[in-house]
Design a protein around this motif. Sequence first.
Motif, mmCIF file in Angstrom:
data_model
loop_
_atom_site.group_PDB
_atom_site.id
_atom_site.type_symbol
_atom_site.label_atom_id
_atom_site.label_comp_id
_atom_site.label_asym_id
_atom_site.label_seq_id
_atom_site.Cartn_x
_atom_site.Cartn_y
_atom_site.Cartn_z
ATOM 1 N N ASP A 1 2.045 -11.268 0.607
ATOM 2 C CA ASP A 1 1.563 -10.038 0.019
ATOM 3 C C ASP A 1 2.741 -9.446 -0.762
ATOM 4 O OD1 ASP A 1 1.642 -8.303 3.252
ATOM 5 O OD2 ASP A 1 3.270 -8.902 1.911
ATOM 6 N N SER A 2 2.653 -8.202 -1.133
ATOM 7 C CA SER A 2 3.703 -7.677 -2.003
ATOM 8 C C SER A 2 5.037 -7.531 -1.272
ATOM 9 C CB SER A 2 3.279 -6.321 -2.567
ATOM 10 O OG SER A 2 3.050 -5.423 -1.500
ATOM 11 N N ARG A 3 5.022 -7.546 0.084
ATOM 12 C CA ARG A 3 6.268 -7.290 0.797
ATOM 13 C C ARG A 3 6.821 -8.502 1.526
ATOM 14 N NH1 ARG A 3 3.961 -3.307 4.280
ATOM 15 N NH2 ARG A 3 2.123 -4.252 3.394
ATOM 16 N N GLU B 1 -11.951 9.961 -4.820
ATOM 17 C CA GLU B 1 -11.457 9.136 -5.931
ATOM 18 C C GLU B 1 -10.908 7.802 -5.415
ATOM 19 O OE1 GLU B 1 -9.539 11.805 -9.041
ATOM 20 O OE2 GLU B 1 -8.146 10.084 -8.952
ATOM 21 N N ASP B 2 -10.186 7.868 -4.310
ATOM 22 C CA ASP B 2 -9.602 6.649 -3.733
ATOM 23 C C ASP B 2 -10.713 5.739 -3.211
ATOM 24 O OD1 ASP B 2 -7.320 8.997 -2.483
ATOM 25 O OD2 ASP B 2 -6.823 7.510 -4.034
ATOM 26 N N ILE B 3 -11.726 6.355 -2.597
ATOM 27 C CA ILE B 3 -12.860 5.558 -2.090
ATOM 28 C C ILE B 3 -13.560 4.877 -3.265
ATOM 29 C CG2 ILE B 3 -15.130 5.685 -0.997
ATOM 30 C CD1 ILE B 3 -13.991 7.917 0.803
ATOM 31 N N GLU C 1 -3.251 -0.480 -0.445
ATOM 32 C CA GLU C 1 -1.808 -0.549 -0.692
ATOM 33 C C GLU C 1 -1.420 0.357 -1.857
ATOM 34 O OE1 GLU C 1 1.287 -4.094 0.065
ATOM 35 O OE2 GLU C 1 -0.479 -4.583 -1.135
ATOM 36 N N GLN C 2 -2.211 0.322 -2.918
ATOM 37 C CA GLN C 2 -1.957 1.181 -4.085
ATOM 38 C C GLN C 2 -2.023 2.645 -3.679
ATOM 39 O OE1 GLN C 2 -0.993 0.312 -7.147
ATOM 40 N NE2 GLN C 2 -0.992 -1.782 -6.370
ATOM 41 N N PHE C 3 -2.971 2.971 -2.828
ATOM 42 C CA PHE C 3 -3.103 4.353 -2.368
ATOM 43 C C PHE C 3 -1.827 4.793 -1.652
ATOM 44 C CE2 PHE C 3 -4.539 8.126 -0.377
ATOM 45 C CZ PHE C 3 -4.191 8.054 0.967
ATOM 46 N N PHE C 4 -1.328 3.958 -0.739
ATOM 47 C CA PHE C 4 -0.159 4.353 0.044
ATOM 48 C C PHE C 4 1.084 4.453 -0.833
ATOM 49 C CE2 PHE C 4 -1.752 4.980 4.122
ATOM 50 C CZ PHE C 4 -2.710 4.019 4.410
ATOM 51 N N LYS D 1 -2.386 -5.950 9.804
ATOM 52 C CA LYS D 1 -1.629 -5.523 10.998
ATOM 53 C C LYS D 1 -0.264 -4.980 10.557
ATOM 54 C CE LYS D 1 0.182 -7.085 15.372
ATOM 55 N NZ LYS D 1 0.829 -8.110 16.087
ATOM 56 N N GLU D 2 0.342 -5.699 9.637
ATOM 57 C CA GLU D 2 1.643 -5.306 9.099
ATOM 58 C C GLU D 2 1.561 -3.921 8.452
ATOM 59 O OE1 GLU D 2 4.056 -7.761 9.618
ATOM 60 O OE2 GLU D 2 5.288 -6.042 9.113
ATOM 61 N N MET D 3 0.532 -3.741 7.593
ATOM 62 C CA MET D 3 0.350 -2.462 6.887
ATOM 63 C C MET D 3 0.087 -1.346 7.890
ATOM 64 S SD MET D 3 -1.920 -3.226 3.494
ATOM 65 C CE MET D 3 -2.473 -1.581 3.207
#
Lengths: 364, 429
Positions: A185-187, B145-147, B175-178, B55-57
Motif C-alpha cells: 500500500d502507500s506505506r 462529502e467524504d461518503i 486513506e485520502q480522507f485521513f 488492520k494496519e490503518m
Amino acid sequence: MASQQLEYKCPCCGGAITFDSTLQKMKCPFCDTEFDVETLQQYDEELNHDAPDDMKWDVEAGDEWQSGETDGMRVYACKSCGGEIVGDETLAATTCPYCGNPVVLMGQFRGELKPDLIIPFKLDKEAAKRGLTEHLKGKRLLPKIFKDQNHIDEIKGLYVPFWLFDADSDASIRYKGTRSRSWSDSRYIYTETSYYSLIREGRVSFSHVPVDGSSKMEDELMESIEPFDFSEAVDFQTAYLAGYLADKYDVTAEQSVDRVNQRVKKSTEDAFLSTVTGYSGVYAENSNINLSNGKAKYALYPVWILNTTWNGQNYRFAMNGQTGKFVGDLPMDKGLFWKWLLGVGIGVAAVIFALLYLWWKMRG
Amino acid sequence: MKKLLSFLIALCLLSGLVFVSSVAVFAEDGDNVYVIDKSGLLEDYDVFKYDVVLKEMSEERNEDLLILITDGDSAASLAEEYGVEVDAESPFYLQGIAENYYDSNGRGYGEDKNGILVLMRTGEPFENNICVCTNGDMDGEFGDEDIEKLVDSAGPYLNEGNISGAVSACIDAEEQFFKAKESSVIPTEEELFAEDEGKVYFYDHAKVLSDDETGRIRDELKSLSEEFGCDVVIATSAVDMDDDSFETMYYDNRGYGTGEERDGILTVIIIDGSNTPSTMLSLCGKLAYEDTQDVKNEFDPDYKYDLNSNNYYSAIRLCIEAERRYLEKYQESLGFHPVKKGVIATLIGTVIGAISTFTMKGKLKSVTRKNQAADYVVPGSFELRDSRDLFLYSHVTKTARPQNDSRSGGGGGGFHVSSGGVSHNSTRF
C-alpha cells in the motif's frame, strides 16, 4: 503401563511444539509459528524415514584368459616413470605414452584379468593429428613456439582400462521449498513467505558408468573425453590390440567404487530435483539412496595420447578414439596475456572517452 | 413452589442457550478481522491482503475500519437476524444491517467506539448498494462529502462485479480522507498574492522579517538569479502544504524560471508555530535532473540553529549563500573535465579488457572433473513413485516504503512534473 509422550520438533526453529487449545492448532512457544496437527504428523513421519545411503556393488568383473590368447602379447616397461604397457609382438621400439621416454621389452604378458569388453579404435592417427591441430587453433594466449614444437607424430593410440558400473538407484529425498508473494500500500511493502516440505521418491537406472582403472591416467583427463558410446562395444579379443598399446589396470573395481558412488548420487539427486517446480527457493534437507543390481565390468576404451614438455612443464593431451573429443590444458604466454589486456583496455577506454566527449558536445 | 422453581431454572437455561448461540453466530466474525466477506466472492488471498492493510490503518489511526461484503442472500439473512424490516431497495435496509452488525460484534475503537463500517452488497446493481456507517469521532468528521467520494469511487467496481477493485477503492478513499484531515487549512493564491508584484524573488508570508530586511533579501536574490541565469526564489510560509501546491503557487503560477524548461530553485521555509521550522527545497526545470542532496550538502549547520532560534534573517542569508555555492559548482560541472572522464573511461576499459583476456585464458583449460553421470542414465528408466508437497507454515513481513521527510505527506516529493507542467525535484529537511 508406561505412557509414551509424543514430541514434535518445530520445522521453523527446531523447538518443542505444544498444542494450543485456543487455536486448536500446534504452536511453537519459541517462534510463535502455528501448524495443522495433520501436517505436522505427516512431516514427522517423513523425518522418521531418514536413513543413510546404501550403495553396494558386485565388483567381480573380468574373466580368465583362455589358453593361447596371450601368446602374441608382450609387456613393455618404462625405466623413467615405471609405467607398464601391453603391446603385441610386432610392436617396434616405441616411447612411453605417459612420459615420452623410450620403453624396453620386459617379456611375455601373463596373468591379470581379461577384459570383458572393448570399444575398438574408430579414428586413426591422422584424425588424432587433425584433432590436435584443431585444439590448438584460436587460442590467442597460446605461445606460438608451443604450436611449432609439438612432436605431433608421437601421438599414440592406447587402450585405457575402465571399470563400467551398472546399477538401479532407489531414492527418497526431502526438500524444503519456499514461495513468496508481495503486495503493497502507500506505506508498506508486505511479503508473505510460505514454507513447504517436498517429498520425492522413485528410481532411476544407470548403465556403464566409467571409472578409469589406471593410476597413470589422470581421472580428470579421462572424464573430460567422455562420453563413450557403449553401443559400439564388443566382446574382447586380443586381435583388437594389434598396432596399439594397452594399459593394464592397477586400480581395482573396489577402489573405484567411491568415485562412481559420487557421480551416481549426484545424478540421482539432480533427476529428482528437476521434478520440483513452482518454488522460488529449494534445497535438499535429506537424501537417502539405495543401490541394487550394482555390477561392474572391465573394459578397454580407445584413447589417443600425446605427452609434450614445454618450459619444464609436462602437458598431456587425450582424444577419445571413438568420438574424436580432444582435451588437454594448454600453457599461457604471460607476455601475450598482458598485451591483450592492455590493448583491449586502452582501445575500449579510447572509444568510451570519445563517446563521452561527443555526448557532452551534444548536450551543449 | 417447586413448579415455579423448575420454570425459573428452565428459563435460565433457555436464556443461556440463546446467549451462547448468539456468541457462536457472531464468534466467527470475532476479533481482529477487518474484511468480512459473507458473499464468498472475494478470493482468499485478497481477503487476507486487504485485511492486513486495514488492520494496519486501524491501528495507526485508532479507528476500527471494517468492510463487510454481502450478496443478496447473506444480506437478507443478516436483516432477518437483526430484525431489519424494510424493503431491500430502501437506503435504510443496509444501514440497519450495518449499525446492528457494528454494535452486536462489539466493534469500535476506545470508549466512543470510533470507526467506520462500509457495507457493500454485490449482485444486481441496486441504487443503494454501498452503506457507510460511522461511529464515535468519525460521526462528525467523515461527512457527507467524504461518503459521496467513497461511494463514487467504489460503486462502479461493485456494479461491474469487481469486488476486489471496490474494496481497494474504498481503502484508498479512507486513506485520502485521513491524509487530508492531517493537512492544515490551505490559503488560496488570491489571499497570498494580493497584488501582482512581478518577479520579486522573495515572499515573507510568515511575516518574520521587517520591510527593510525583505528589501535587502529581494535585491540579493535578484542579482543571484541574474548572475547564474536561473530564478532563485525563497518564501516563508505560515502554513504547510504539499510540495506540489508550493511549487505551483510560488513558482509555476508566478512565472518564475528561465529558458524553455523554466530553470530555477524554489525554497519555502515553513514557520507554522506548532512545529519546529522546516524547509522545502525544489530544483526546477533542467536543475530537476540533479541530486537535491548536493544542495543540502552546501547548507551550513548554523542554518537550522538560526531557524530554531528565530533568527530568520540570518537563516535566509545562509540559505542564499548555500544556493550560491551550489550554483557555482553546478556551472563548473557543466564543463567537460577530461581527467575525470579519462579515469571513468580507463576503469571501464580495464574491466572489459580483463573480462575478454580472462575469457581467452579460460579457453586454454579443457580438462574438468565430471561430478555426475547423466550421460549414463538408462533412457526411460526414471520413475517417480511418490511426489508430495506439504504446506508447513508462512510468515508475513512488512517493510516501510521510503517516505519524504515532510509533515504533510509531502505530495510530489522527489522528481515529478507539477500540476503547472514544470519539472521539479523536491526534498524537505
